[in-house]
Structures are given as C-alpha cells and as structure tokens.
Scaffold this motif. Structure first.
Motif, short mmCIF file in Angstrom:
data_model
loop_
_atom_site.label_atom_id
_atom_site.label_comp_id
_atom_site.label_asym_id
_atom_site.label_seq_id
_atom_site.Cartn_x
_atom_site.Cartn_y
_atom_site.Cartn_z
N SER A 28 0.83 -1.21 0.00
CA SER A 28 0.00 0.00 0.00
C SER A 28 0.86 1.26 0.00
CB SER A 28 -0.95 0.00 1.19
OG SER A 28 -0.24 0.10 2.42
N ASP A 36 -4.34 -10.72 5.02
CA ASP A 36 -5.34 -10.51 3.98
C ASP A 36 -6.00 -9.15 4.16
OD1 ASP A 36 -4.90 -13.06 2.91
OD2 ASP A 36 -6.36 -13.98 4.27
N ASP A 37 -6.63 -8.67 3.11
CA ASP A 37 -7.38 -7.42 3.17
C ASP A 37 -8.51 -7.58 4.19
OD1 ASP A 37 -8.99 -5.18 2.75
OD2 ASP A 37 -8.60 -5.15 0.60
N ARG A 86 -11.07 -5.72 4.78
CA ARG A 86 -12.40 -5.24 4.41
C ARG A 86 -13.38 -6.36 4.07
NH1 ARG A 86 -10.55 -0.94 -0.05
NH2 ARG A 86 -9.19 -2.73 -0.49
#
Length: 223
Positions: A116, A147-148, A150
């Motif tokens: 990111s 992991d993401d 979201r």
C-alpha cells in the motif's frame, strides 16, 4: 516521519489539488476541495469505544457522511490535500488520550503494508499526524502478510492479524498511544497492543481519526 521522496510526492499532489478544478470530497459539490458545510461536519466530535475492560479507543469523528467520503478520498484517491482538514479531529482524539493519562506519551501509528505504501506513495496515518503537529514513533512492523480486512467479519479479522505485528525498536518503559485512521472491530489495535505490551511499553489506549458506527456481523456462509 515521511521520507524525502514521500514528502516530494505529497507536495506535488497537494500543489496539483490547488491548481486543478476539484469537487468537494465530502459531498461532491464543485468548486472547493471541501465545502463549508462538509468542513463543519469534519470538526472534532469524539467517539469513545471500549475494546476491552482496560483498553479504550478514542476517535475524532464518526465514520459516516462527509467524514467517510473525505477519508476514502484521502486514502483511496490520493487526495493528500485533505490531510490538513482531517488532522484536527485526530489531534483532538490524541489530546483526549494524553489528558486522560496525565503523562507525556508517544504516538505509535499502525504501519501500512509495503504494497500500500508503494501504491499510494505516502503513509496516510503519518501524514495526518504530521498535519496534527505530532511526530510518529515508528515502533511497529508487519511480521507477515495479512489478507485485506475489508472482506472479513469480526472473528476472521481477529485471526487474520493474530501475531502479525512485531516491535522494531526498543519501547520498554515508554508510555504510548496507538494511532490508526479508522477503528472497525479493533482487531488491529488489539494486536498492536499485544506486540507493544510484550515489548515492555505501557499502552495507554488508542486514537483514530474515525470510528465506524457498528461492528461487523459474522458472514453468512452458504453450502
């Protein structure tokens, strides 16, 4: 602190925002980076949430409306010019943490992932701290990939970040406040607290720019 390269990228982005026509990050109205109505909505309005019996997070804003839209623009669309508008709310949360402790504290940001950082070219939390007039203490690093968050529910987020953070410098005996942009379930903040406490830091709490209005329910799984 941001590196010289990061600082140059941020300066160029902010200069571009001044020269090019922009829409309000909060409501989309043309003609201003943040309109007067949305700017008023971004004024500090502290939200307190107990993550555990002795671990509280204080947020400068509720993650909704103009605050949510502006923060997404800041993080996802490279609107670094918004940092100076958002920073007072984070500063208010940090001051509240410090006043409650009655001690001189260090602000320890949750580090961004390497991917990111490369993609954005800046560190959102540290940029907010810079505009809030607070020097970050880079005491944490990611020890493994995660992991993401979201796409994950409450339990999955906890498992995803378990033992994922490590301390990168000596913090023994230092009073610290953990800093992040948004608190949702608190999984990352709890993991940061674990890493810092095991290294001997006195974790006084956490401060975030914004707090989501609800905790994510477990996901329904289909056969």
């Amino acid at each position: 602190m941001t590196t010289m390269t990061d600082g140059l990228r941020v300066a160029l982005r902010e200069a571009g925002a001044l020269l090019l026509p922009v829409d309000c990050a909060g409501c989309g109205a043309p003609g201003a980076a943040v309109c007067d109505r949305c700017r008023a909505a971004l004024g500090p309005c502290l939200v307190r949430r107990a993550l555990d019996d002795d671990f509280e997070v204080i947020s400068g804003l509720a993650y909704q409306g103009a605050a949510a839209s502006s923060l997404r623009a800041f993080k996802q669309r490279g609107r670094t010019d918004l940092a100076r508008v958002l920073a007072p709310a984070l500063r208010a949360a940090l001051v509240s943490c410090a006043v409650a402790s009655g001690r001189l504290v260090d602000a320890v940001p949750i580090p961004p992932s390497a991917a990111s950082s490369r993609r954005r070219g800046y560190r959102p939390v540290e940029l907010l701290l810079h505009h809030a007039g607070v020097a970050p203490l880079r005491a944490l690093r990611w020890a493994r990939r995660i992991d993401d968050q979201r796409a994950l529910d409450v339990a999955e987020r906890g498992r995803n970040v378990a033992a994922a953070l490590a301390v990168r410098r000596r913090v023994e005996g230092r009073a610290v406040v953990i800093v992040d942009d948004v608190v949702t379930t608190g999984a990352t903040l709890r993991e940061a607290r674990r890493a810092l406490a095991e290294a001997g830091a006195l974790v006084l709490g956490a401060a975030t720019l914004a707090a989501t209005p609800r905790v994510l329910p477990p996901r329904t799984r289909h056969a």
